[in-house]
Write an enzyme that holds these catalytic residues in place. Structure first.
Site, PDB file in Angstrom:
ATOM      1  N   ASP A   1      -6.979  -1.540  -4.607  1.00 41.48           N
ATOM      2  CA  ASP A   1      -8.167  -0.933  -3.583  1.00 41.48           C
ATOM      3  C   ASP A   1      -9.003   0.021  -4.164  1.00 41.48           C
ATOM      4  O   ASP A   1     -10.197   0.131  -4.022  1.00 41.48           O
ATOM      5  CB  ASP A   1      -7.522  -0.362  -2.263  1.00 41.48           C
ATOM      6  CG  ASP A   1      -6.738  -1.499  -1.681  1.00 41.48           C
ATOM      7  OD1 ASP A   1      -7.113  -2.619  -1.581  1.00 41.48           O
ATOM      8  OD2 ASP A   1      -5.850  -1.044  -0.830  1.00 41.48           O
TER       9      ASP A   1
ATOM     10  N   ASP B   1       0.992  -1.062   0.018  1.00 41.17           N
ATOM     11  CA  ASP B   1      -0.065   0.052  -0.087  1.00 41.17           C
ATOM     12  C   ASP B   1       1.009   1.270   0.133  1.00 41.17           C
ATOM     13  O   ASP B   1       1.963   1.250   0.546  1.00 41.17           O
ATOM     14  CB  ASP B   1      -0.832  -0.079   1.151  1.00 41.17           C
ATOM     15  CG  ASP B   1      -1.979  -1.120   1.255  1.00 41.17           C
ATOM     16  OD1 ASP B   1      -2.458  -1.524   0.062  1.00 41.17           O
ATOM     17  OD2 ASP B   1      -2.291  -1.720   2.037  1.00 41.17           O
TER      18      ASP B   1
END
Length: 218
Positions: A178, A143
């Site tokens: 995401d 991330d």
């Protein structure tokens, strides 16, 4: 929308997602941060579990999560195939394709990254190293996108439970995969009626036309 175009959309999302993750993984040490704007930063972290770092407890928690993701992406893929074959709304097909691409992007991390990268803690990770940081199905999701639009805002004391505490909005750190999932779900919510609108087939049109033109005494 054709299945070919849906595949193209999925491929483009996967390319951007994996390129960004591999770049971050091989050029950032875990925890490194670059401030693009005051409200947007590149902050490298690794997520061992689900959204917001949620984990399934136990020695087999990570494996269970990865297998569940694999089963889920198969189901989403079948949903996409049936939606295209049924000539569903473009909104629905695009939404499913984005959700599928995002799910698959994070599955790639979970399945492969543990064996194709070395650790990013205290050092730059190497690709295809002699000593990988994990094993198959135990990779960590990369991330890096961080949008602290409101940072360290102190809530008024009269606010229940959290009064006087400092908050950051938006404090989640996520990736392109995401984002694709969120956009896909957003399309289904915002354009719900258009997404699930059943297109009129040519047979329906013929039947409707015949019924309309039939004599009243029939």
């Amino acid at each position: 929308m054709s299945l070919r175009n849906a595949y193209l959309l999925i491929f483009l999302v996967l390319i951007v997602d994996q390129f960004s993750k591999i770049y971050i993984k091989t050029n950032f040490i875990h925890g490194d941060e670059v401030r693009v704007f005051s409200w947007f930063r590149i902050l490298f972290i690794e997520n061992e579990g689900m959204a917001w770092g949620t984990k399934i407890p136990g020695a087999y928690g990570k494996l269970i999560l990865t297998v569940f993701r694999l089963l889920a992406v198969v189901g989403i893929g079948y949903w996409l195939w049936t939606a295209v074959k049924a000539h569903s709304s473009r909104y629905l097909v695009v939404a499913i394709a984005l959700i599928f691409a995002g799910a698959l992007g994070n599955i790639i991390d979970s399945v492969f990254y543990g064996v194709i990268f070395s650790s990013s803690h205290g050092q730059l990770a190497e690709m295809m190293p002699q000593h990988a940081y994990g094993t198959w199905f135990h990779g960590k999701v990369v991330d890096m996108l961080y949008f602290p639009i409101i940072e360290n805002y102190q809530l008024p004391s009269w606010v229940p439970i959290w009064g006087g505490e400092k908050i950051t909005f938006f404090n989640a750190i996520f990736n392109i995969a995401d984002t694709a999932i969120s956009v896909g779900v957003g399309i289904l919510i915002v354009f719900n009626k258009k997404a699930f609108h059943k297109k009129e087939t040519s047979e329906d049109t013929i039947v409707t036309t015949h019924e309309t033109s039939a004599p009243a005494n029939e």
